[in-house]
Scaffold this motif. Sequence first.
Motif, PDB file in Angstrom:
ATOM      1  N   ILE A   1       0.832  -1.206   0.000  1.00  0.00           N
ATOM      2  CA  ILE A   1       0.000   0.000   0.000  1.00  0.00           C
ATOM      3  C   ILE A   1       0.868   1.258   0.000  1.00  0.00           C
ATOM      4  CG2 ILE A   1      -1.942  -1.135   1.133  1.00  0.00           C
ATOM      5  CD1 ILE A   1      -1.115   0.327   3.718  1.00  0.00           C
ATOM      6  N   GLY A   2       0.288   2.338  -0.499  1.00  0.00           N
ATOM      7  CA  GLY A   2       1.004   3.607  -0.544  1.00  0.00           C
ATOM      8  C   GLY A   2       0.098   4.694  -1.083  1.00  0.00           C
ATOM      9  N   LYS A   3       0.705   5.747  -1.564  1.00  0.00           N
ATOM     10  CA  LYS A   3      -0.057   6.873  -2.103  1.00  0.00           C
ATOM     11  C   LYS A   3       0.277   7.070  -3.581  1.00  0.00           C
ATOM     12  CE  LYS A   3      -0.484   9.712   2.109  1.00  0.00           C
ATOM     13  NZ  LYS A   3      -0.218  11.040   2.698  1.00  0.00           N
ATOM     14  N   VAL A   4      -0.735   7.498  -4.332  1.00  0.00           N
ATOM     15  CA  VAL A   4      -0.488   7.993  -5.688  1.00  0.00           C
ATOM     16  C   VAL A   4      -0.518   9.517  -5.617  1.00  0.00           C
ATOM     17  CG1 VAL A   4      -1.399   5.956  -6.815  1.00  0.00           C
ATOM     18  CG2 VAL A   4      -2.936   7.852  -6.343  1.00  0.00           C
ATOM     19  N   PHE A   5       0.409  10.158  -6.311  1.00  0.00           N
ATOM     20  CA  PHE A   5       0.505  11.616  -6.342  1.00  0.00           C
ATOM     21  C   PHE A   5       0.289  12.088  -7.777  1.00  0.00           C
ATOM     22  CE2 PHE A   5       2.804  10.391  -2.581  1.00  0.00           C
ATOM     23  CZ  PHE A   5       2.531  11.390  -1.666  1.00  0.00           C
ATOM     24  N   PHE A   6      -0.377  13.231  -7.917  1.00  0.00           N
ATOM     25  CA  PHE A   6      -0.650  13.763  -9.246  1.00  0.00           C
ATOM     26  C   PHE A   6      -0.931  15.257  -9.141  1.00  0.00           C
ATOM     27  CE2 PHE A   6      -4.377  11.737  -7.396  1.00  0.00           C
ATOM     28  CZ  PHE A   6      -5.329  12.749  -7.399  1.00  0.00           C
ATOM     29  N   VAL A   7      -0.949  15.924 -10.292  1.00  0.00           N
ATOM     30  CA  VAL A   7      -1.261  17.352 -10.368  1.00  0.00           C
ATOM     31  C   VAL A   7      -2.554  17.502 -11.154  1.00  0.00           C
ATOM     32  CG1 VAL A   7      -0.489  19.634 -11.141  1.00  0.00           C
ATOM     33  CG2 VAL A   7       1.179  17.957 -10.288  1.00  0.00           C
ATOM     34  N   ASP A   8      -3.550  18.194 -10.572  1.00  0.00           N
ATOM     35  CA  ASP A   8      -4.835  18.331 -11.264  1.00  0.00           C
ATOM     36  C   ASP A   8      -4.810  19.515 -12.218  1.00  0.00           C
ATOM     37  OD1 ASP A   8      -5.315  20.675  -9.796  1.00  0.00           O
ATOM     38  OD2 ASP A   8      -6.656  19.700  -8.366  1.00  0.00           O
ATOM     39  N   SER A   9      -5.924  19.743 -12.915  1.00  0.00           N
ATOM     40  CA  SER A   9      -5.972  20.779 -13.957  1.00  0.00           C
ATOM     41  C   SER A   9      -5.828  22.182 -13.390  1.00  0.00           C
ATOM     42  CB  SER A   9      -7.281  20.672 -14.737  1.00  0.00           C
ATOM     43  OG  SER A   9      -8.399  20.841 -13.874  1.00  0.00           O
ATOM     44  N   ALA A  10      -6.071  22.349 -12.081  1.00  0.00           N
ATOM     45  CA  ALA A  10      -5.896  23.658 -11.436  1.00  0.00           C
ATOM     46  C   ALA A  10      -4.483  23.847 -10.908  1.00  0.00           C
ATOM     47  CB  ALA A  10      -6.911  23.814 -10.297  1.00  0.00           C
ATOM     48  N   GLY A  11      -3.610  22.855 -11.145  1.00  0.00           N
ATOM     49  CA  GLY A  11      -2.232  22.965 -10.696  1.00  0.00           C
ATOM     50  C   GLY A  11      -2.013  22.556  -9.256  1.00  0.00           C
TER      51      GLY A  11
ATOM     52  N   TYR B   1      -4.770  12.759 -15.005  1.00  0.00           N
ATOM     53  CA  TYR B   1      -3.975  13.759 -14.292  1.00  0.00           C
ATOM     54  C   TYR B   1      -2.531  13.737 -14.795  1.00  0.00           C
ATOM     55  CZ  TYR B   1      -7.799  13.983 -10.876  1.00  0.00           C
ATOM     56  OH  TYR B   1      -9.013  14.152 -10.256  1.00  0.00           O
ATOM     57  N   SER B   2      -1.806  14.798 -14.530  1.00  0.00           N
ATOM     58  CA  SER B   2      -0.403  14.877 -14.944  1.00  0.00           C
ATOM     59  C   SER B   2       0.522  14.468 -13.794  1.00  0.00           C
ATOM     60  CB  SER B   2      -0.063  16.289 -15.422  1.00  0.00           C
ATOM     61  OG  SER B   2      -0.175  17.226 -14.364  1.00  0.00           O
ATOM     62  N   LYS B   3       1.749  14.122 -14.147  1.00  0.00           N
ATOM     63  CA  LYS B   3       2.817  13.765 -13.205  1.00  0.00           C
ATOM     64  C   LYS B   3       2.363  12.680 -12.211  1.00  0.00           C
ATOM     65  CE  LYS B   3       4.906  18.378 -13.494  1.00  0.00           C
ATOM     66  NZ  LYS B   3       5.870  17.974 -14.529  1.00  0.00           N
TER      67      LYS B   3
END
Length: 514
Positions: free
Chosen positions: A108-118, A151-153
Motif C-alpha cells: 500500500i502507498g499513495k499515488v501523487f498527481f497534479v490536477d488541472s488547477a495545478g 492527471y499529470s505527473k
Amino acid sequence: MKRLLIPLAAAGLSAALLAHPSSAVPSWVSDNLMPKPADAYSAAKFWLGANGAALRKATQYHWDAKNVSKLVATQSKDGAPDGKPGLTAPTGTPKPSASKNVNLPKTIGKVFFVDSAGRYRWCSATSIQARYRNLVATAGHCVYETGKDVYSKWVFVPGYYQGKAPWGVYAGAYAFTAYDLDTYDDYDGDFAFVAVHNGFSLAGRKEVDKGAFSDWAGDKWVDHEEIKKEEFEPLFAKYGPEGPYWSKEFDLTPEKVNHDYAGAKTLTKVEVTKTAYEAAPKSTETNKNGEQYEQVGPTAISQEAYKKLVADKAEGKVLAWIEAVKDKNGNEIAWYETHYYLKQWVKESKTIRYFRDHYFIGMAKDTGRLGDVVGGQGFAWNQPRGQKVTVFGYPGDPHPDGDKPYTGVTPKWCIGKTGTKTYQVNTFRVEEHQVLKCSMTGGADGGPWLMKYDNGKRTGYVNGVTSMFHDQDGNDRIDFISSAYFDGEVADVYNKANYAETKSIVGPNGELLN
C-alpha cells in the motif's frame, strides 16, 4: 456493472478475453500517462526533488461535504455477478509472522498527481499482482479527472511517509479504467489499474567535464563559481573561450554626485511633500548629496478635480499641496494644486566579474519492478456479497461536522463484512456499489478492499477500492464507504492492464534510457 461479459475462468484470466466482437460496446478504455522514459523521469524528479518538497506539499483528493450522500439499497441480495467467481493469487508473499495487531502490507502507498488547477494531490492505492509485476490498483477518480482526462505527473509511492519514498517512485505509463467512467463519469466504474515503469530513487550528483555533461541524457545543471581576476586570466589563456572560464560586465549601483559632476545623469525624479520641500535647499541650489528640489505650480484646477484630490489625499494617495481660494464671504472661487519634486544626480559605473562553470549530472538508481520490490496483492472478481474484508487507506479529510480525527500521514484500516445488497447513489450514477461500515474519510480514496487478508503474510485479494464516503444516519459523520462491485467487467479491464509491459527508465549508471 451492467453489461454481461464472457465469464472468466476461476483459475485465472484468459488471453482470449483480449478480443471483443466488433459490434460489442467496449467495457474498458486505456490512456497514456507517461509512456516515454524522459517524461516519467521528469515526473519522478519533480516529486523527489528538494528532499520531497512537492510530496509534502500535496493534499488529499478532497470530497466536498455536499457530496457525502446517503446510500439507497436495491432489492438484490445476490450482488451483480456476471459470471463465475475467480481469483488470482498474490505475489511476493513474505514469510508469515505472528501478531495480534493488524500488519500493514508493503504494497500500500499513495499515488501523487497534479490536477488541472495545478494543485498537488494524493490518493491511496496498492500494488497488485500482474504479469510484468508493474500494476497499481486505485480509484478511477484518482487517475481520471471528471472521468475523462488523466492527471499529470502521476506516480505511485509505496510505503510513503512524510516526504520519503523508501522503495522508490514509480511513474505511471498507461492507465486502464471502465468505459462507463471515462465516457459517462459513472462511478459504478470508479476503479483504475495503472501500469508503472520501474521505480527509481535519486542518488546524489556527480561533477563531470563539459563533454560528459553534453552527452548526459538525464538530469543535469551548471553551477557558477565566482573567482578572482588573477585566477581567471591564466585559466582563460589556457582553455580559451570554449572552456568553463568566463567574465561578464555588470552595472554597479548608481552613485550620488553633485549636479555639476562630469558625466552626471538624473536617475529619477521623485515627488515629495511640501514640508520636505520647504526644509530643503532652494530649487536653484544643490546640497552636498547632489539633490535638487523643484516646485511645479500652483496650477489652477476645477472644483471637481479639487474634490477628488482632497479625497485621495485623505487616503494617502496624493502628495501634492492643494488649496481653495475664497472670497470675502467665504465662498470658494478658485482651486489650485502644487507639486514638489526631488531630483537626484548620479554617476553610473561598471565592473567585471569572473566565473568558473561546474557541470553536474543528477544520478538516479533503478529500484526494480514494483511487484518484485513490494509484492502484489491478489485479485478477486464475482465474489458473493457479505465477504469479510480488510480495507487500508490514508484518510485525511475531516468529517462533514468539521471534526478531523485523521492526518493522512499514516495508513489506517477498517475490518468487517461487506453488505449483502447492492446500493445506489443517484448523483454519481451509482447502481451497484458494495458497501462497508467504516469511518475513514477522504484521502482513503483508492485504498484496497482485501478479501481473505492473511495478517501474517500481509496479503489478500483486491475485491474493491474505496470510491465514496457516506453518512447514513445523518449525524454529519462518515459511517460507510463504498466501492465498485468487482465483476467480470472489472476483471476484463484488469486483464487488459495485465498485458501492459513497461521497463526501467534509468540505466545501470543512472543515465536516462530511451
